[in-house]
Design an enzyme around this catalytic site. Sequence first.
Site, mmCIF file in Angstrom:
data_model
loop_
_atom_site.group_PDB
_atom_site.id
_atom_site.type_symbol
_atom_site.label_atom_id
_atom_site.label_comp_id
_atom_site.label_asym_id
_atom_site.label_seq_id
_atom_site.Cartn_x
_atom_site.Cartn_y
_atom_site.Cartn_z
ATOM 1 N N ARG A 1 83.838 152.980 30.974
ATOM 2 C CA ARG A 1 83.508 154.191 30.221
ATOM 3 C C ARG A 1 82.330 153.912 29.315
ATOM 4 O O ARG A 1 82.311 152.937 28.568
ATOM 5 C CB ARG A 1 84.708 154.646 29.381
ATOM 6 C CG ARG A 1 84.475 155.934 28.618
ATOM 7 C CD ARG A 1 85.675 156.294 27.758
ATOM 8 N NE ARG A 1 85.812 155.405 26.591
ATOM 9 C CZ ARG A 1 86.747 155.526 25.661
ATOM 10 N NH1 ARG A 1 87.646 156.473 25.754
ATOM 11 N NH2 ARG A 1 86.789 154.694 24.641
ATOM 12 N N SER B 1 93.010 163.154 31.509
ATOM 13 C CA SER B 1 93.481 163.102 30.131
ATOM 14 C C SER B 1 94.206 164.386 29.773
ATOM 15 O O SER B 1 93.730 165.487 30.069
ATOM 16 C CB SER B 1 92.307 162.907 29.168
ATOM 17 O OG SER B 1 91.720 161.638 29.326
ATOM 18 N N LYS C 1 87.951 158.231 19.575
ATOM 19 C CA LYS C 1 87.809 159.640 19.948
ATOM 20 C C LYS C 1 88.283 160.503 18.791
ATOM 21 O O LYS C 1 89.176 160.127 18.054
ATOM 22 C CB LYS C 1 88.621 159.957 21.208
ATOM 23 C CG LYS C 1 87.963 159.474 22.487
ATOM 24 C CD LYS C 1 88.550 160.208 23.674
ATOM 25 C CE LYS C 1 87.767 159.904 24.925
ATOM 26 N NZ LYS C 1 88.260 160.705 26.075
#
Length: 218
Positions: free
Chosen positions: A45, A114, A143
């Site tokens: 990621r 997610s 996040k």
Amino acid sequence: MISAKFDSANNPLYFVTDHNLNAGRSKLEVIAPALRGGVKLVQYRDKELSDFEFEAEARNALRLCRKHGAILIVNDRILIALAIGADGVHLGQDDMSVVEARKILGPDAIIGLSTHDEAEVLAAQNFPLDYINIGPMFPTGTKQHLQFLGTDEVLRFAGLTKYPWTTMGGIKRQHLPDLFRRGVRTVAMVTEISMAEDVERRTAELLAEIAAAKVGRI
């Protein structure tokens, strides 16, 4: 591709990379020792790299994973996952639809999604997925979310899904015994691995902690 199925039972630790959180090292300099430490599931990621840079690094990450018999999941960038032959992709709620991703990647690719609340977990049951992530479990700096779910809520949502599931968000080593004894099967971690001074050793320690907790659950 190594496997068309997401095997949560045999992949209790899911290492997710990040652009900046690597203690001054490159992502590849963190992935390699994590693999040596025993992790078998890696999500590449990086929200900041260009597609060209991302593909070059992801190819190298895939080579490392293949060397260690590990699975590589690419975050979001479906066409790059297809181009390099990654094992699958992980999608967010605002990324390409799961249906479109499945059309592009085919039936053998691992596709994860997610989810952050009950509505998203329930909606995911209609998609051609291999697993969902439920979170954030705890407060996290990687996040921005309005609120974390906590263990009870994550486990409640997990009871609503037909798919294997992972959980992520602020999970540290000290949380592992309780989480695995209560029924969590796969935890995704970022900084607990990527910011460790000795990544190989930390990864091995996390896997040992998980193994001990699973024994205590029996």
